[in-house]
Enzyme design. Structure first.
Site, PDB file in Angstrom:
ATOM      1  N   CYS A   1       0.828  -1.223   0.000  1.00  0.00           N
ATOM      2  CA  CYS A   1       0.000   0.000   0.000  1.00  0.00           C
ATOM      3  C   CYS A   1       0.853   1.260   0.000  1.00  0.00           C
ATOM      4  O   CYS A   1       0.520   2.264  -0.648  1.00  0.00           O
ATOM      5  CB  CYS A   1      -0.963   0.003   1.179  1.00  0.00           C
ATOM      6  SG  CYS A   1      -0.164  -0.041   2.805  1.00  0.00           S
TER       7      CYS A   1
ATOM      8  N   HIS B   1      -1.806   1.502   7.406  1.00  0.00           N
ATOM      9  CA  HIS B   1      -2.141   1.451   5.982  1.00  0.00           C
ATOM     10  C   HIS B   1      -1.945   2.837   5.371  1.00  0.00           C
ATOM     11  O   HIS B   1      -2.162   3.862   6.018  1.00  0.00           O
ATOM     12  CB  HIS B   1      -3.599   1.021   5.815  1.00  0.00           C
ATOM     13  CG  HIS B   1      -4.049   0.916   4.393  1.00  0.00           C
ATOM     14  ND1 HIS B   1      -3.632  -0.098   3.551  1.00  0.00           N
ATOM     15  CD2 HIS B   1      -4.872   1.707   3.656  1.00  0.00           C
ATOM     16  CE1 HIS B   1      -4.198   0.072   2.360  1.00  0.00           C
ATOM     17  NE2 HIS B   1      -4.955   1.154   2.406  1.00  0.00           N
TER      18      HIS B   1
END
Length: 381
Positions: free
Chosen positions: A69, A324
């Site tokens: 990510c 994230h």
């Protein structure tokens, strides 16, 4: 090939492989003539003539491969930038199969073309992710976006064989600063020129008070600082360490200005913690209104020098050792904001982006970590 730009906080810098892109000998002369023609074009022409292919830079997602990510978010910030992709399209194609697989610029170009041909909403960046892992950007590891940004940029700079394109890339991203050190005993001055890929901006001022907006963080970064005690510098005239006054001045601001909000910190070897308090950032920046003339003086010959629009926000959610990343990016072709959350892409508003300012009470909340501003053009973003 030249100076590498590395994260100043790291004591150990990852080894970046210096692959030089090979080209067929029979193409060398023609490529050189083409490069000379490109160099003769004025900066204004380079800004305006971006090519029809780069006008197709659309909002296409990237599938997550091995906790990628962070990498995906940074790749989007490069590939959605037509000033960067216009440089990328001019690289020489590596000669052999092994060289192509190991070339980050070439694999990034292939990914760009794959994204522009995509019929679906997302593509798999497997070859580029594998290439980056070969150069030390490991899979299944929680990365710091600022460190990976350095790695990708250094790999691009080192692996682009055309020196003219490297100069273009450097002018596009690199900030030039001058550091002035004045001895408080004898007034001896030392001037140090430096080049930086990003400015690392504090979340607290010198008195440990929370900084609440980007303008104040920039003020704090450029504020004159007394270097005393363990921070004293060696004075050549006094021939010993003495207190110094340190001042920083901007010598050159690039088209793409990257700002790092230093939200991760640790004290005395303790566990790294994330600073989540709110720090507001504006959609527009004017350095002439933020800094003094001693710190920054706009170049009168350059249109809109020191005037910037926000282009991208790399945001992090979760604690420092996990979490994230996603990217909020302004589409230059569609004039709208998108959120790139790996394979998921959606249109967002400025109110959505303001939610990344942060909040002290939400340790798992989403906070802006890297801000990428673009120098204003003739039309506002």
């Amino acid at each position: 090939m030249g100076q590498k730009f590395e994260h100043p906080k790291l004591k150990r810098s990852p080894k970046l492989y210096g692959y030089q892109i090979l080209e067929p000998e029979e193409q060398e002369e023609s490529n050189e003539k083409e490069n000379i023609k490109d160099l003769e074009k004025s900066s204004k022409q380079f800004d305006e003539i971006l090519g029809m292919a780069d006008s197709r830079n659309g909002a296409v997602g990237l599938y997550n491969i091995g906790l990628s990510c962070c990498i995906n978010s940074l790749l989007q910030s490069f590939l959605m930038n037509r000033y960067f992709t216009s440089i990328l399209r001019r690289i020489n194609v590596p000669h052999g199969t092994a060289e192509r697989k190991a070339s980050v610029p070439y694999q990034m170009l292939l990914l760009l073309e794959s994204m522009q041909r995509a019929r679906g909403k997302s593509v798999r960046p497997f070859d580029l992710i594998y290439c980056l892992s070969h150069h030390g950007v490991r899979l299944f590891v929680v990365h710091d976006a600022s460190e990976v940004y350095y790695k990708i940029w250094n790999l691009l700079k080192d692996q682009i064989a055309n020196t003219n394109l490297v100069e273009r890339l450097t002018d596009l991203y690199i900030i030039r600063l001058q550091e002035l050190l004045v001895c408080q005993k004898c007034s001896h001055e030392i001037k140090i020129e430096s080049k930086r890929l990003m400015l690392h901006l504090p979340m607290f001022d010198f008195d440990s008070h929370l900084i609440i907006n980007l303008e104040n963080s920039l003020h704090c970064f450029f504020k004159p600082e007394q270097l005393t005690k363990e921070n004293m510098c060696h004075c050549e005239k006094c021939n010993k360490k003495t207190p110094h006054m340190r001042r920083i001045k901007i010598r050159y601001l690039p088209r793409m200005l990257t700002l790092h909000l230093v939200r991760f910190r640790s004290k005395d070897g303790s566990r790294t913690k994330k600073i989540t308090h709110s720090l507001a950032f504006p959609p527009e920046l004017d350095f002439s209104q933020i800094l003094t003339l001693e710190q920054y003086q706009p170049d009168a010959k350059k249109k809109n020098d020191g005037l910037y629009d926000l282009f991208a926000v790399i945001a992090h959610s979760g604690p420092a050792d996990f979490g994230h990343y996603c990217a909020y990016i302004w589409s230059l072709t569609e004039s709208k904001w998108y959120c790139f959350n790996d394979s998921s892409v959606c249109e967002v508003s400025w109110d959505d982006i303001k939610c990344t300012y942060g909040r002290q009470s939400l340790c798992w909340g989403e906070t802006a970590y890297l801000l990428v501003y673009m120098r204003k053009s003739g039309t506002s973003l």
